[in-house]
Design an enzyme around this catalytic site. Structure first.
Site, short mmCIF file in Angstrom:
data_model
loop_
_atom_site.label_atom_id
_atom_site.label_comp_id
_atom_site.label_asym_id
_atom_site.label_seq_id
_atom_site.Cartn_x
_atom_site.Cartn_y
_atom_site.Cartn_z
CG HIS A 70 4.70 -1.73 9.44
ND1 HIS A 70 3.54 -1.23 8.88
CD2 HIS A 70 4.88 -2.97 8.90
CE1 HIS A 70 3.03 -2.13 8.05
NE2 HIS A 70 3.81 -3.19 8.03
CD GLU A 73 4.55 2.12 10.54
OE1 GLU A 73 4.45 1.82 9.34
OE2 GLU A 73 3.73 1.72 11.40
NE ARG A 128 5.74 -2.21 4.99
CZ ARG A 128 4.58 -1.54 5.05
NH1 ARG A 128 4.57 -0.29 5.45
NH2 ARG A 128 3.45 -2.13 4.72
CG HIS A 197 0.30 0.43 11.45
ND1 HIS A 197 1.14 -0.31 10.68
CD2 HIS A 197 -0.56 -0.45 12.02
CE1 HIS A 197 0.79 -1.59 10.74
NE2 HIS A 197 -0.23 -1.71 11.54
CD GLU A 271 -1.12 3.94 9.04
OE1 GLU A 271 -0.06 4.50 9.38
OE2 GLU A 271 -1.15 2.82 8.49
#
Lengths: 310, 93
Positions: A70, A73, A128, A197, A271
């Site tokens: 993405h 990020e 994204r 991510h 994440e």
């Protein structure tokens, strides 16, 4: 451009060209450990580069790490650059890492979505998705974390091309995804797959597309617990962990659901920072601490994969 | 280049099913051009939504009319983007 990876500035965000130049420097400085593979090309014909860290051998068991799928990020691509340098710096003096590399190869794809990344640097910082265009569609791009052949098109992704979670016209429609699929299938000996991510500070394992627990749920949960403990030990950053569907939400067509179903047992998604002060706009001064703490968790996962061949 | 002057990121933490439903309704209003950084995923879980300046007033009115509390996570998105760019240029120099 910096003269060496020792003068490269790891405390700031970089452009695609600077990251690609960094890769070439790292390879040139460490020809016996690092090589650069091109596993495909993006929609806009940018090369998809993967760094391979290997002490030799052929088709050894391997660990895959990717960042930046993405594109917005940014802390993930920046962490990927830091990981690459860390592996080179520590591959002899860090016993844990040295022993991993004695038995396994590490593949690191730092900019997994280069078209989107360039777009965030030139047109829209909040982009994204990929940049694929299809006739008849009003909007551009597919969510590359909904495009994999695992529950593809199910609940937890959108069929609307204008949605941020648009799954695409068919599984693997995105060349950035297809390139990894082909690489994983052709290599055939990847034992751990970690897709990174941001944000939310989570360590996740499959599944996202179904509530059915994976057969290896207990082991993956235990590994996650150890990895999060290692991560938090550095700066006290708090993480939650669990399966995708129970920890965040249902998401179909996700990367690690596909890799797990391919038989790669140790499939995880991170994440990274933060939990919601800056979100995707994490200040650059947090790049290095984020990468440092994440590295501790990655080492737990890699060492487990080394010690538990299957 | 897309600019984000006046854009904000709001944080909403739905505490009831009704609140969650009202927040999910926002996802379907494409004309508001909302970008859910964290999508609705259940009670007690934060929802972060990037709201373009023209949509700020209707979104806040929708939330307040339904008694849904929210906080402003990022006051001015463009300011953070500008800072990031400045940092990158400084580093290059």
């Amino acid at each position: 451009l910096p003269l060496s990876t020792n003068t490269f500035d790891y405390t700031t965000y970089h452009s695609l060209d600077e990251i690609y130049a960094f890769m070439d420097l790292l390879v040139a400085e460490n020809p016996n450990l690092v090589s650069k593979l091109e596993i495909g090309q993006s929609t806009e014909n940018r090369p998809l580069y993967v760094l391979k860290f290997s002490k030799g051998g052929t088709n050894r068991p391997a660990i895959w790490i990717d960042t930046g799928i993405h594109s917005r990020e940014w802390v993930t691509q920046a962490s990927g650059v830091w990981f690459a340098k860390k592996i080179v710096q520590d591959h002899e003096n860090d016993e844990g890492l040295a022993s991993i590399l004695d038995k396994m190869d590490i593949f690191l794809e730092i900019v997994t979505n280069p078209d989107g990344f360039v777009f965030t640097q030139t047109q829209n910082r909040m982009w994204r998705k990929t940049r694929s265009k299809r006739s008849g569609s009003l909007c551009i791009g597919v969510d590359p974390n909904r495009n994999w052949d695992a529950g593809f098109g199910g609940p937890g992704a959108s069929g609307n091309p204008c949605s941020e979670t648009y799954h695409g016209p068919y599984a693997n429609s995105e060349p950035e995804v297809k390139a990894i699929v082909d690489f994983v299938k052709s290599h055939g000996n990847i034992k751990a797959f970690i897709s990174i991510h941001s944000y939310s500070q989570l360590l996740l394992y499959p599944y996202g597309y179904t509530r059915t627990p994976v057969p290896d749920q207990k082991e993956l949960h235990e590994i996650s617990e150890k990895a999060v403990a290692a991560l938090s030990s550095l700066y006290g950053t708090s993480y939650k962990y669990g399966s995708i569907i129970t920890t965040i939400y249902q998401a179909s067509g996700g990367t690690i659901d596909w890799t797990y179903n391919q038989g790669i047992k140790y499939s995880f998604t991170f994440e990274l920072r933060d939990t919601g002060r800056y979100g995707f706009l994490l200040p650059a001064k947090q790049i290095v601490p984020t990468a440092q703490e994440t590295w501790l968790a990655l080492q737990v996962i890699m060492q487990h994969a080394r010690d538990h061949p299957y | 280049t897309e600019t984000f002057v006046g854009h904000q990121v709001l944080r909403i933490v739905p505490t009831t099913d009704e609140e969650l439903q009202k927040v999910e309704e926002l996802q379907n209003l494409e004309e508001l051009q909302l970008d859910f950084w964290l999508a609705p995923r259940g009670l007690g879980h934060p929802v972060d939504v990037h709201v373009p300046f023209p949509s700020l007033q209707p979104v806040k009115a929708h939330l307040e009319a339904n008694g849904i509390s929210y906080s402003i996570m990022i006051q001015d998105v463009q300011a953070l983007v500008d800072h990031e760019q400045t940092e990158m240029l400084r580093s290059r120099r």
